[in-house]
Design an enzyme around this catalytic site. Sequence first.
Site, PDB file in Angstrom:
ATOM      1  CG  ASP A  97      -2.040   0.959   1.094  1.00  0.00           C
ATOM      2  OD1 ASP A  97      -3.144   0.492   0.764  1.00  0.00           O
ATOM      3  OD2 ASP A  97      -1.825   2.177   1.280  1.00  0.00           O
ATOM      4  CG  HIS A 111      -3.550  11.029 -24.184  1.00  0.00           C
ATOM      5  ND1 HIS A 111      -4.558  11.425 -23.355  1.00  0.00           N
ATOM      6  CD2 HIS A 111      -4.140  10.635 -25.328  1.00  0.00           C
ATOM      7  CE1 HIS A 111      -5.701  11.280 -23.974  1.00  0.00           C
ATOM      8  NE2 HIS A 111      -5.496  10.799 -25.175  1.00  0.00           N
ATOM      9  CE  LYS A 126      -4.892  11.693 -29.175  1.00  0.00           C
ATOM     10  NZ  LYS A 126      -5.966  10.989 -29.823  1.00  0.00           N
ATOM     11  CD  GLU A 155     -15.020  11.358 -26.890  1.00  0.00           C
ATOM     12  OE1 GLU A 155     -13.929  10.843 -26.640  1.00  0.00           O
ATOM     13  OE2 GLU A 155     -15.790  11.788 -26.008  1.00  0.00           O
ATOM     14  CG  ASP A 207     -12.826  13.817 -20.123  1.00  0.00           C
ATOM     15  OD1 ASP A 207     -11.814  13.326 -19.588  1.00  0.00           O
ATOM     16  OD2 ASP A 207     -13.480  13.224 -21.003  1.00  0.00           O
ATOM     17  CG  HIS A 265      -7.083  16.446 -24.186  1.00  0.00           C
ATOM     18  ND1 HIS A 265      -5.950  16.100 -23.499  1.00  0.00           N
ATOM     19  CD2 HIS A 265      -7.977  15.455 -23.945  1.00  0.00           C
ATOM     20  CE1 HIS A 265      -6.165  14.955 -22.861  1.00  0.00           C
ATOM     21  NE2 HIS A 265      -7.382  14.551 -23.111  1.00  0.00           N
ATOM     22  CE  LYS A 276     -17.234  11.269 -22.912  1.00  0.00           C
ATOM     23  NZ  LYS A 276     -16.319  10.515 -23.777  1.00  0.00           N
TER      24      LYS A 276
END
Length: 471
Positions: A89, A172, A176, A210, A229, A234, A320
């Site tokens: 832990d 991330h 790309k 999306e 998000d 991003h 979304k």
Amino acid sequence: MAAPSAIMPSDALVFFGASGDLAYEQIFPSLLGLVRDEGLNIPIIGVARSGWELDQLKQRARDSLAHHGPADPPAQDKLLSLLGYIDGDYADPSTFAKLNDALGEAKRPLHYLAVPPSLFGTVAAALAKSGAARDARLVIEKPFGHDRASAKLLNGMLRKNFPEENIFRIDHFMGKEPVQNLLYTRFANPMFEPIWNRDHVRSIQITLAEDFGVRDRGRFYDATGANRDVLQNHLLQIVAHLAMDPPTGEEFEAMRDQRASLLKAARPIVPEDVVRGQYIGYRNVAGVRPNSTVETYIAVRLFIESWRWEGVPIYIRAGKSLPVTTTEVSVEFRRPPRETFGELVPGGSAHMRFRLSPDMAIGVGLRVKQPGERMVGNDMELMLTAQPATFRPPYQRLLGDALQGNGHLFGREDIIDAQWRIVQHILDDATPLYSYHPGSWGPDEATQLIGGDGPWRDPQVTRTDARMASE
Ligand code: NDP
């Protein structure tokens, strides 16, 4: 962009959260890529509290690799031979004592915190206390904070034990290939620079769409929403790439300095410049609160207060359950100053379009004369390039860069703070929430937001392309 030459590569890699979802989906495949393509040959130690032995970690790695790509037995065997495992832990100092033993002779380990964000500070502090933080690098997953204040607090905790140049905050999207290509196209072709400003650009549009909902991630998403998000991180990074000034040096800080400077020049978005939406049916998803007001769609108008961009609106939308899965940027140029041919040239005729996912494309929109007597034209798009976006997985690129000490694709303290500053007035329920039908382009209010600067350029994607995006 080069790392300063005095920087030495890491000589061990530790990843916390070895039994987790991110390790399975991204880290094992990236490690295989690094072993196969870049000759990674250092101890790799997974840490988790699952009660596992090393054999179970190896089995998890095998399962992940079988799921994510073509078999490569030599590279897989090599990766498995490098793996070590520590069980324990993160609240228990003995976990870190075992880790120190396992690190042996390593002098510059890289610690990757692929754990829930609530544990970032705990693990960083425990590493420091145990001595495993000395000359070490720290890779931090997203999200970095929940708002501006919590991001500052987290930065403070990390900076107590790690210098800024050893902290690598992952976004991330920055790894790309098409996002890199955006920057490359701008600065490898000097013809764009003279028109890349308020004199020639009418507006900019960015769409991240999306065609699926929140799937089985209801609990995560309902604590996050579209702003946190994808917009705050991003999409603002894409704005930075699109609008920043050229870097003035060769080392990677020059690139980050320009990104930071652009983001610091952005005016914080005000509630009047926001439309939030939630798709009908979202509240029925497992893990979502029945009265949730979390947005699954957001559209904003952003301004950069600089000589280059003063008065140019940047429209950004993300959602979304929209009609397609894609990320596209469109730079919309001004109309001719007068109608030379008596024809009203449409507003969106002259543009430059960058498709960032699922594939990569760059197109230039022009007005082209129809054959015949009359001086009237059609809108045409000249495709400069169209190719798959699958060169090197983003996590492989980013992990490889972090191991080399190259931070140019990572967030810096001031960059993260500038991003939170931009969205600080529009978080949570600061603005009304509108509902929209799944499969539509979001609430009608977004059409009103773009108004005379529109219409929104709705990207077209085939279903085959969309499948590529989710892979
Ligand atoms: P998970 O919840 O799947 O895994 C977290 C890992 O942390 C598990 O291995 C878990 O072990 C371990 N862990 C949690 N608490 C403790 C503890 N007290 N001591 C030891 N181990 C502990 O998270 P994800 O892998 O999904 O995400 C990791 C990070 O990456 C998060 O910060 C997330 O925001 C970020 N991220 C994830 C993405 C994804 O696709 N999953 C995408 C982008 C970012 P155990 O299973 O034994 O509890």
